[in-house]
Design a protein around this motif. Sequence first.
Motif, PDB file in Angstrom:
ATOM      1  N   GLN A 265       0.826  -1.208   0.000  1.00 12.46           N
ATOM      2  CA  GLN A 265       0.000   0.000   0.000  1.00 12.46           C
ATOM      3  C   GLN A 265       0.864   1.263   0.000  1.00 12.46           C
ATOM      4  O   GLN A 265       0.653   2.170  -0.815  1.00 12.46           O
ATOM      5  N   ASP A 266       1.842   1.325   0.892  1.00 13.64           N
ATOM      6  CA  ASP A 266       2.690   2.520   0.980  1.00 13.64           C
ATOM      7  C   ASP A 266       3.501   2.715  -0.299  1.00 13.64           C
ATOM      8  O   ASP A 266       3.637   3.841  -0.803  1.00 13.64           O
ATOM      9  N   GLY A 267       4.053   1.616  -0.824  1.00 21.82           N
ATOM     10  CA  GLY A 267       4.875   1.726  -2.025  1.00 21.82           C
ATOM     11  C   GLY A 267       4.077   2.179  -3.235  1.00 21.82           C
ATOM     12  O   GLY A 267       4.531   3.032  -4.011  1.00 21.82           O
ATOM     13  N   LEU A 268       2.884   1.622  -3.413  1.00 20.51           N
ATOM     14  CA  LEU A 268       2.060   2.008  -4.558  1.00 20.51           C
ATOM     15  C   LEU A 268       1.527   3.430  -4.415  1.00 20.51           C
ATOM     16  O   LEU A 268       1.407   4.156  -5.411  1.00 20.51           O
ATOM     17  N   GLN A 269       1.203   3.842  -3.194  1.00 16.76           N
ATOM     18  CA  GLN A 269       0.760   5.227  -2.992  1.00 16.76           C
ATOM     19  C   GLN A 269       1.883   6.202  -3.345  1.00 16.76           C
ATOM     20  O   GLN A 269       1.642   7.238  -3.976  1.00 16.76           O
ATOM     21  N   TRP A 270       3.103   5.869  -2.939  1.00 16.63           N
ATOM     22  CA  TRP A 270       4.241   6.722  -3.289  1.00 16.63           C
ATOM     23  C   TRP A 270       4.447   6.754  -4.806  1.00 16.63           C
ATOM     24  O   TRP A 270       4.672   7.820  -5.396  1.00 16.63           O
ATOM     25  N   LEU A 271       4.368   5.580  -5.451  1.00 19.72           N
ATOM     26  CA  LEU A 271       4.543   5.503  -6.901  1.00 19.72           C
ATOM     27  C   LEU A 271       3.490   6.342  -7.619  1.00 19.72           C
ATOM     28  O   LEU A 271       3.795   7.060  -8.584  1.00 19.72           O
TER      29      LEU A 271
ATOM     30  N   ARG B  29      -2.254   5.993 -18.499  1.00 14.67           N
ATOM     31  CA  ARG B  29      -3.545   6.107 -17.813  1.00 14.67           C
ATOM     32  C   ARG B  29      -4.034   4.734 -17.353  1.00 14.67           C
ATOM     33  O   ARG B  29      -4.605   4.597 -16.265  1.00 14.67           O
ATOM     34  N   GLU B  30      -3.778   3.710 -18.174  1.00 13.21           N
ATOM     35  CA  GLU B  30      -4.151   2.354 -17.757  1.00 13.21           C
ATOM     36  C   GLU B  30      -3.320   1.913 -16.555  1.00 13.21           C
ATOM     37  O   GLU B  30      -3.845   1.316 -15.606  1.00 13.21           O
ATOM     38  N   GLU B  31      -2.019   2.213 -16.586  1.00  8.78           N
ATOM     39  CA  GLU B  31      -1.156   1.879 -15.451  1.00  8.78           C
ATOM     40  C   GLU B  31      -1.663   2.560 -14.184  1.00  8.78           C
ATOM     41  O   GLU B  31      -1.735   1.933 -13.115  1.00  8.78           O
TER      42      GLU B  31
ATOM     43  N   ALA C 105       4.270  10.098  -7.111  1.00  6.08           N
ATOM     44  CA  ALA C 105       5.487  10.544  -7.790  1.00  6.08           C
ATOM     45  C   ALA C 105       5.337  10.606  -9.305  1.00  6.08           C
ATOM     46  O   ALA C 105       5.946  11.465  -9.955  1.00  6.08           O
ATOM     47  N   HIS C 106       4.520   9.718  -9.887  1.00  2.00           N
ATOM     48  CA  HIS C 106       4.534   9.594 -11.345  1.00  2.00           C
ATOM     49  C   HIS C 106       3.180   9.777 -12.028  1.00  2.00           C
ATOM     50  O   HIS C 106       3.142   9.903 -13.260  1.00  2.00           O
ATOM     51  N   TYR C 107       2.085   9.784 -11.274  1.00  2.00           N
ATOM     52  CA  TYR C 107       0.780   9.821 -11.936  1.00  2.00           C
ATOM     53  C   TYR C 107      -0.148  10.912 -11.409  1.00  2.00           C
ATOM     54  O   TYR C 107      -1.014  11.385 -12.140  1.00  2.00           O
ATOM     55  N   LEU C 108       0.009  11.315 -10.164  1.00  2.00           N
ATOM     56  CA  LEU C 108      -0.915  12.276  -9.569  1.00  2.00           C
ATOM     57  C   LEU C 108      -0.756  13.649 -10.223  1.00  2.00           C
ATOM     58  O   LEU C 108       0.358  14.158 -10.362  1.00  2.00           O
ATOM     59  N   ASP C 109      -1.889  14.228 -10.628  1.00  2.00           N
ATOM     60  CA  ASP C 109      -1.918  15.577 -11.220  1.00  2.00           C
ATOM     61  C   ASP C 109      -1.082  15.681 -12.494  1.00  2.00           C
ATOM     62  O   ASP C 109      -0.572  16.760 -12.826  1.00  2.00           O
ATOM     63  N   LYS C 110      -0.919  14.572 -13.201  1.00  2.00           N
ATOM     64  CA  LYS C 110      -0.215  14.596 -14.484  1.00  2.00           C
ATOM     65  C   LYS C 110      -1.256  14.671 -15.598  1.00  2.00           C
ATOM     66  O   LYS C 110      -2.041  13.742 -15.793  1.00  2.00           O
ATOM     67  N   ALA C 111      -1.260  15.774 -16.326  1.00  2.00           N
ATOM     68  CA  ALA C 111      -2.295  15.983 -17.337  1.00  2.00           C
ATOM     69  C   ALA C 111      -1.936  15.385 -18.689  1.00  2.00           C
ATOM     70  O   ALA C 111      -2.802  15.226 -19.553  1.00  2.00           O
ATOM     71  N   ASN C 112      -0.674  15.062 -18.903  1.00  2.41           N
ATOM     72  CA  ASN C 112      -0.237  14.632 -20.236  1.00  2.41           C
ATOM     73  C   ASN C 112       0.092  13.142 -20.293  1.00  2.41           C
ATOM     74  O   ASN C 112       1.003  12.723 -21.008  1.00  2.41           O
ATOM     75  N   LEU C 113      -0.640  12.330 -19.553  1.00  2.58           N
ATOM     76  CA  LEU C 113      -0.402  10.888 -19.582  1.00  2.58           C
ATOM     77  C   LEU C 113      -0.915  10.303 -20.892  1.00  2.58           C
ATOM     78  O   LEU C 113      -1.992  10.667 -21.373  1.00  2.58           O
TER      79      LEU C 113
END
Length: 207
Positions: A59-65, A81-83, A68-76
Amino acid sequence: MTGRTETPPAGPDRASEARRLIDSMEHAKSIGEGHFSALGMLINDASLCADEAALVAVQDGLQWLHRAHYLDKANLDPDQREERGRILGLIDVAHWALRRLPSGLQLGLQPGGHAARFLQSVASHPGMNNQQLADALGTDATEVSRVGRKLLSAGVVWRRKEWRHNAWDITPRGREYLERAGLLTEAPHHEGSPDTLPPPTRRPDLA
């Protein structure tokens, strides 16, 4: 990265394996099916064995991931987006697995209490029905049903139907919980001993 599914370890070091998998996901150009399958199997194994440390690591590792890489990213792109969706799904699964752990539900088995003796009874005699449990616990079927529902919601017992009767079995999580609490006693019961229990009730036409 795509390809074969990685196999999580069968031993107790699932937390380290979870961290290794998530670190591998972070550094991969794209997260492959093997990563998601391995994490899914690890969560399943950790849930069945009440491995709280491994579930917290996932849980902690995936929340960090995700942060770091997907939250508030508009250009995915579509793959990203599937990931993101699959990562959020696994976070939810780990969260609810933690919520259903006996410790998280404050099951708090007291030696000699009805809940502890219920679990001990079905560990020693799988398939006991409500009346057999009531006799073993020195209580009535209403109390057995109440305790059974509590244990069922904690994921430490299974309930199935045998004709008109409930039959109760312990789950791997329940057995692990008894072992950790020092309450697992499975001494063999010899025929004719006072505490030998009758077999579960069967349908007359199957007798």
